[in-house]
Design an enzyme around this catalytic site. Sequence first.
Site, PDB file in Angstrom:
ATOM      1  N   GLU A   1     -23.574  13.494  22.456  1.00 47.03           N
ATOM      2  CA  GLU A   1     -23.731  14.611  21.523  1.00 47.03           C
ATOM      3  C   GLU A   1     -25.148  14.650  20.945  1.00 47.03           C
ATOM      4  OE1 GLU A   1     -20.153  15.527  19.138  1.00 47.03           O
ATOM      5  OE2 GLU A   1     -19.253  13.761  20.076  1.00 47.03           O
ATOM      6  N   MET A   2     -25.361  14.177  19.731  1.00 45.95           N
ATOM      7  CA  MET A   2     -26.685  14.298  19.114  1.00 45.95           C
ATOM      8  C   MET A   2     -27.596  13.125  19.463  1.00 45.95           C
ATOM      9  SD  MET A   2     -25.154  15.883  15.578  1.00 45.95           S
ATOM     10  CE  MET A   2     -26.561  16.741  14.893  1.00 45.95           C
TER      11      MET A   2
END
Length: 353
Positions: free
Chosen positions: A149-150
């Site tokens: 994800e991030m």
Amino acid sequence: MKSNIILFITVGFITLIVILITHKPKVKSNLPVGYNVDDAKLWANARNFYYPLEQNPDELESDLELLGQMLYFDTRLSVNGTQSCNTCHNLDTYGVDNFSTSSGAIEGMQGDRNSPTVLNASLHQSQFWDGRAATLEEQAKGPILNPVEMAIPHEGVLLDRLKDVKEYVELFESSFPEHTNAITYNNVATAIGAFERRLTTRSRFDDFMALDFEALNIQEKRGLKVFLEAGCQSCHDGVALGGVQFRRFGEMLDYTKVAPQINMDEGMYKLTQNPGDLYKFKVPSLRNIEKTYPYFHDGSVWDLEESVDIMAKTQLNKTLSEDDLKHISIFLKSLTGEVSESIKSIPTIPAFR
């Protein structure tokens, strides 16, 4: 003398009882004047499972919430500065990105489950499809450090970035005055959670449950009636119409046979390794369901009526008529609500250095 006192107390007590019995207070009915009996019956049935959601204030009320809003929209929270929380949970599109699954900050990385809406997530008893986070704060910590994800490699990288921004240093200090070192990963999550608790959406259905029987039209009331008669509330209960229970997808019929386009996913079993959790997922909220397509854990179904049909067959072992599917879908659209513009608008984010 003693007997006289006892007699006096006894007589007084009996008199009080007589007064209470003969002077019952009149209970004022909350039902609207001239209400329709069928509407009242429908409301009474729905009230067994639901109650109206209060509307959040139109403005953020503390430095902590403002800090959370800034962090929510800040792309510093991703490894390469390309993504914020809002990227996958876009407040302009009802807290989702309307993709089947979401792309991560690193090119080529793709999530394996649909990104749930952040709207009304504070009303859920746990977060993520498998419930692995007990609170909004715990959930907020996950995507930032998730390599798919991030992709921030470790929390120290993010904290160093924030400490290098004067505006953040000041806002963390005012939000956590009791902390000597205010910029911590826990406090980042606390601030984001405080902001996300503002993201609730009162709808016309809440107005109906607050005894405004004209808030829903005839078709929507028909849809609510069919929804309850079919038993949809057996899973989609509580103020969020979901977010409380964990249920096996395909309790009555194998969902891969009813809807083969939906990917097989072991659900909570991946997390717990408990055979009883195989194919179990958290029941999603139905609030704003009209806008939070595509549906299910893999985002493989885009049509609302089709998703209702799949749920009726797999979870209730019922084949609903086209008319019933249409009316339930019409009712579900009455659950759409809005976050105030000031809360969902992108705040001024300090520039990168």
